[in-house]
Design a protein around this motif. Structure first.
Motif, PDB file in Angstrom:
ATOM      1  N   LYS A  22      -6.447 -12.549   7.431  1.00 25.89           N
ATOM      2  CA  LYS A  22      -5.715 -11.611   8.304  1.00 25.89           C
ATOM      3  C   LYS A  22      -5.960 -10.160   7.870  1.00 25.89           C
ATOM      4  N   ASN A  23      -5.834  -9.914   6.562  1.00 24.89           N
ATOM      5  CA  ASN A  23      -5.896  -8.525   6.100  1.00 24.89           C
ATOM      6  C   ASN A  23      -7.314  -7.966   6.098  1.00 24.89           C
ATOM      7  N   ARG A  91       2.802  -2.959  11.053  1.00 21.77           N
ATOM      8  CA  ARG A  91       2.521  -1.792  10.242  1.00 21.77           C
ATOM      9  C   ARG A  91       1.011  -1.513  10.132  1.00 21.77           C
ATOM     10  N   ARG A 120       7.414   2.022   2.879  1.00 23.65           N
ATOM     11  CA  ARG A 120       5.946   1.952   2.904  1.00 23.65           C
ATOM     12  C   ARG A 120       5.379   3.230   3.494  1.00 23.65           C
ATOM     13  N   PRO A 121       5.307   4.294   2.675  1.00 24.17           N
ATOM     14  CA  PRO A 121       4.809   5.571   3.183  1.00 24.17           C
ATOM     15  C   PRO A 121       3.313   5.511   3.502  1.00 24.17           C
ATOM     16  N   ILE A 122       2.846   6.481   4.293  1.00 22.78           N
ATOM     17  CA  ILE A 122       1.391   6.572   4.517  1.00 22.78           C
ATOM     18  C   ILE A 122       0.907   7.973   4.148  1.00 22.78           C
ATOM     19  N   ASP A 123       1.636   8.597   3.212  1.00 23.97           N
ATOM     20  CA  ASP A 123       1.292   9.960   2.778  1.00 23.97           C
ATOM     21  C   ASP A 123      -0.151  10.057   2.275  1.00 23.97           C
ATOM     22  N   LEU A 124      -0.631   9.015   1.586  1.00 24.75           N
ATOM     23  CA  LEU A 124      -1.984   9.089   1.016  1.00 24.75           C
ATOM     24  C   LEU A 124      -3.032   9.068   2.125  1.00 24.75           C
ATOM     25  N   TYR A 161       2.098   3.923  -7.013  1.00 25.47           N
ATOM     26  CA  TYR A 161       2.067   2.470  -7.219  1.00 25.47           C
ATOM     27  C   TYR A 161       0.640   1.919  -7.219  1.00 25.47           C
ATOM     28  N   THR A 164      -4.333   2.424  -2.514  1.00 23.56           N
ATOM     29  CA  THR A 164      -3.838   1.923  -1.229  1.00 23.56           C
ATOM     30  C   THR A 164      -4.956   1.193  -0.479  1.00 23.56           C
ATOM     31  N   VAL A 165      -4.656  -0.031  -0.062  1.00 23.54           N
ATOM     32  CA  VAL A 165      -5.666  -0.883   0.566  1.00 23.54           C
ATOM     33  C   VAL A 165      -6.014  -0.357   1.967  1.00 23.54           C
ATOM     34  N   LEU A 166      -5.004  -0.269   2.839  1.00 25.65           N
ATOM     35  CA  LEU A 166      -5.289   0.210   4.198  1.00 25.65           C
ATOM     36  C   LEU A 166      -5.674   1.692   4.178  1.00 25.65           C
ATOM     37  N   ASP A 306       1.032 -10.276  -2.741  1.00 26.22           N
ATOM     38  CA  ASP A 306       1.210 -11.161  -1.582  1.00 26.22           C
ATOM     39  C   ASP A 306       1.391 -12.632  -1.986  1.00 26.22           C
ATOM     40  N   VAL A 328       3.559  -3.477  -7.403  1.00 22.39           N
ATOM     41  CA  VAL A 328       2.946  -2.901  -6.198  1.00 22.39           C
ATOM     42  C   VAL A 328       4.009  -2.498  -5.171  1.00 22.39           C
ATOM     43  N   ARG A 372       5.456 -13.277   3.569  1.00 23.79           N
ATOM     44  CA  ARG A 372       5.248 -14.060   2.337  1.00 23.79           C
ATOM     45  C   ARG A 372       6.556 -14.686   1.860  1.00 23.79           C
TER      46      ARG A 372
HETATM   47  N1  EPU Z   1       1.606   3.669  -0.873  1.00 23.76           N
HETATM   48  C1  EPU Z   1       1.998   4.979  -0.946  1.00 23.76           C
HETATM   49  N2  EPU Z   1       1.462   5.868  -0.038  1.00 23.76           N
HETATM   50  C2  EPU Z   1       0.557   5.490   0.905  1.00 23.76           C
HETATM   51  C3  EPU Z   1       0.155   4.150   0.966  1.00 23.76           C
HETATM   52  C4  EPU Z   1       0.699   3.243   0.047  1.00 23.76           C
HETATM   53  O1  EPU Z   1       2.824   5.356  -1.784  1.00 23.76           O
HETATM   54  O2  EPU Z   1       0.114   6.346   1.678  1.00 23.76           O
HETATM   55  C5  EPU Z   1       2.174   2.691  -1.829  1.00 23.76           C
HETATM   56  C6  EPU Z   1       2.890   1.535  -1.145  1.00 23.76           C
HETATM   57  O3  EPU Z   1       4.215   1.866  -0.799  1.00 23.76           O
HETATM   58  C7  EPU Z   1       2.794   0.446  -2.201  1.00 23.76           C
HETATM   59  C8  EPU Z   1       1.409   0.688  -2.796  1.00 23.76           C
HETATM   60  O4  EPU Z   1       1.092   2.063  -2.501  1.00 23.76           O
HETATM   61  O5  EPU Z   1       3.778   0.648  -3.189  1.00 23.76           O
HETATM   62  C9  EPU Z   1       0.310  -0.204  -2.261  1.00 23.76           C
HETATM   63  O6  EPU Z   1       0.349  -0.198  -0.844  1.00 23.76           O
HETATM   64  P1  EPU Z   1      -0.958  -0.384   0.059  1.00 23.76           P
HETATM   65  O7  EPU Z   1      -1.184   0.872   0.825  1.00 23.76           O
HETATM   66  O8  EPU Z   1      -2.076  -0.896  -0.772  1.00 23.76           O
HETATM   67  O9  EPU Z   1      -0.483  -1.499   1.083  1.00 23.76           O
HETATM   68  P2  EPU Z   1      -1.063  -1.664   2.549  1.00 23.76           P
HETATM   69  O10 EPU Z   1      -2.462  -1.260   2.568  1.00 23.76           O
HETATM   70  O11 EPU Z   1      -0.143  -1.049   3.513  1.00 23.76           O
HETATM   71  C10 EPU Z   1      -2.021  -4.087   2.314  1.00 23.76           C
HETATM   72  C11 EPU Z   1      -1.733  -5.436   2.894  1.00 23.76           C
HETATM   73  C12 EPU Z   1      -0.416  -5.958   2.354  1.00 23.76           C
HETATM   74  C13 EPU Z   1      -0.520  -6.019   0.822  1.00 23.76           C
HETATM   75  C14 EPU Z   1      -0.878  -4.640   0.261  1.00 23.76           C
HETATM   76  C15 EPU Z   1      -1.100  -4.631  -1.242  1.00 23.76           C
HETATM   77  C16 EPU Z   1      -2.755  -5.387   5.067  1.00 23.76           C
HETATM   78  C17 EPU Z   1      -2.595  -5.433   6.535  1.00 23.76           C
HETATM   79  N3  EPU Z   1      -1.651  -5.346   4.349  1.00 23.76           N
HETATM   80  O12 EPU Z   1      -0.954  -3.242   2.735  1.00 23.76           O
HETATM   81  O13 EPU Z   1      -0.272  -7.280   2.867  1.00 23.76           O
HETATM   82  O14 EPU Z   1       0.706  -6.444   0.286  1.00 23.76           O
HETATM   83  O15 EPU Z   1      -2.090  -4.168   0.894  1.00 23.76           O
HETATM   84  O16 EPU Z   1      -2.082  -5.533  -1.594  1.00 23.76           O
HETATM   85  O17 EPU Z   1      -3.865  -5.424   4.574  1.00 23.76           O
HETATM   86  C18 EPU Z   1       0.880  -9.162   3.640  1.00 23.76           C
HETATM   87  O18 EPU Z   1      -0.204  -9.611   4.044  1.00 23.76           O
HETATM   88  O19 EPU Z   1       1.931  -9.855   3.590  1.00 23.76           O
HETATM   89  C19 EPU Z   1       0.960  -7.776   3.202  1.00 23.76           C
HETATM   90  C20 EPU Z   1       2.115  -7.115   3.111  1.00 23.76           C
END
Ligand code: EPU
Length: 419
Positions: A22-23, A91, A120-124, A161, A164-166, A306, A328, A372
């Protein structure tokens, strides 16, 4: 809203094949926005999150066709606005920002809402877009991105933390069409990021270093269509491995990439679970008793956040005292209250849970709070005495393709009740 009734006590046995990730699929679907040419993606899992993403692509003007795991997308003409109504449902819809900015130099996408696994901020992501030359405005609940042109630069993407993956995917997708070279420092190294980079490379992008914390992207003028098979879902595989460790006799998982699961395999071995690992399959056999563990979730290649909830479920009936520290998403512990309703003995102190193993869990009505967490409740229910009623299973359908069907094939007794 569907619910599941899980009748605990059966031993899992047999073979099961994992679905596409999925991811990985979500950002790769978003990447189709970067080209006018047709894109073909195979092994796309049949999940509600994927359905939302296809709806978003369609609303943006893409032609979308889907038949048995193969999705064809063609984004000839694009709109650059995605409204709240659809974006709020998932999201991961933020990952359309990067490709829209890259191709159209403009994007208006609603800011995703809160999330039960924590803030779950997206500041980055936004800071990265700004550094590439976009102006970023958040107004009326929408993010507005606008750029006259995008230029390569060095972007530090590591946050409080970790990486950031996305965010890494989003910046890659914006930078592939920027002028000059972009360097992402502190990039996420998850296999899903590498899968996306492979797709972008197939489209004609010049990307080096994916899978490491330093990704270098040399901008190109134009990208092309592609054909790609999504990698197997390592989190689905991890969930089935944990299920088998808790309630299995002998289970073989097919279509897995063991290298993507190393941290979990190591943890299961430490717990005393016998594993047979081949190139694309893993066989797990029952262990008479499991050992208590101390786990910390970390970005890849560390133990995946996850899989934290599912491992918590396993540790509830593992003799001794186990600890889980969540680095995380430090607030991702909603499942613990529900596990306690089933008789688990757990204390939570900040981002650290202490789990004292009990002999037996008992079935109870419980509520799924996120994807999860729902999977963790299903696993706990497999080990519980009596039936467990899991409400709000739409959460599980967001990320597991037929989990009830696959577990039933292995001998579980799960009934889905449509209401
Ligand atoms: N974070 C920030 N600022 C940002 C982005 C992230 O502070 O701009 C923080 C988050 O709050 C968190 C950490 O950085 O504390 C990691 O977050 P990340 O951005 O990596 O998460 P994501 O990309 O939004 C993806 C997966 C999640 C998975 C996380 C971590 C997808 C669609 N989602 O989310 O998957 O938990 O990476 O591996 O790829 C799931 O599948 O159940 C799921 C939640």
């Amino acid at each position: 809203m569907d619910k599941m009734i899980v009748h605990g006590g059966s031993l899992l046995q047999g073979e099961v094949t994992m679905s596409g990730s999925k991811n990985s699929a979500l950002p790769i679907l978003a990447a189709t926005l970067l080209t006018r040419e047709p894109c073909i993606i195979e092994h796309v899992p049949d999940l509600s999150d994927i359905h939302y993403m296809l709806t978003i692509l369609n609303m943006l003007g893409s032609e979308v066709e889907r038949a048995s795991g193969i999705v064809k997308v063609r984004a000839t003409h694009l709109r650059t606005e995605a409204p709240y109504d659809i974006v709020r449902k998932m999201r991961a819809s933020v990952c359309i920002l990067g490709p829209l900015l890259g191709r159209e130099h403009a994007a208006t996408v609603s800011l995703p809402g809160g999330c039960v696994i924590g803030d779950r901020p997206i500041d980055l992501h936004l800071r990265g877009f700004e550094e590439l030359g976009a102006t970023v405005q958040v107004k009326g609940g929408d993010i507005h991105l606008l750029a006259s042109h995008l230029h390569g630069t060095t972007i530090h993407l590591r946050g409080k933390y970790g990486p950031t993956v996305l965010g890494t995917g989003n910046i890659m997708m914006a930078a592939v069409l920027a002028e000059g070279t972009t360097v992402i420092e502190g990039a996420a190294t998850e296999p899903e990021v590498t899968d996306l980079a492979e797709v972008l490379i197939k489209m004609g992008a010049r990307i080096h270093g994916s899978g490491t914390s330093r990704i270098i992207i040399e901008g190109v003028r134009e990208l092309h269509g592609f054909r790609h098979t999504i990698i197997p879902d390592r989190i689905e595989a991890g969930t089935f491995l944990i299920a088998a460790a808790m309630a299995g006799k002998k289970v073989t998982l097919h279509r897995v990439i063991p290298q993507h699961l190393e941290a979990l395999l190591h943890v299961l071995e430490e717990a005393g679970v016998p594993l047979k690992i081949k190139k694309e399959s893993i066989t797990i056999t029952a262990s008479p008793s499991l050992k208590a563990l101390s786990i910390e979730t970390l970005p890849f290649p560390g133990f995946a956040t996850d899989l934290q909830a599912q491992l918590s479920a396993m540790l509830c009936t593992t003799q001794g005292v186990s600890t889980i520290t969540e680095h995380v998403f430090p607030q991702r512990f909603m499942h613990l209250a529900e596990l306690k309703r089933m008789g688990a003995n757990i204390e939570l102190d900040g981002a650290r849970a202490t789990i004292i193993g009990v002999d037996q869990l008992s079935g109870a009505p419980v509520m799924a709070s996120d994807l999860r967490a729902s999977a963790a409740l299903v696993l706990a229910a497999l080990r519980a005495d009596g039936p467990t009623e899991i409400n709000r299973v739409y959460h599980i359908d967001r990320g597991y393709e037929g989990i009830d069907r696959k577990l039933n094939k292995l001998g579980a007794k799960i009934q889905r009740i449509q209401e």
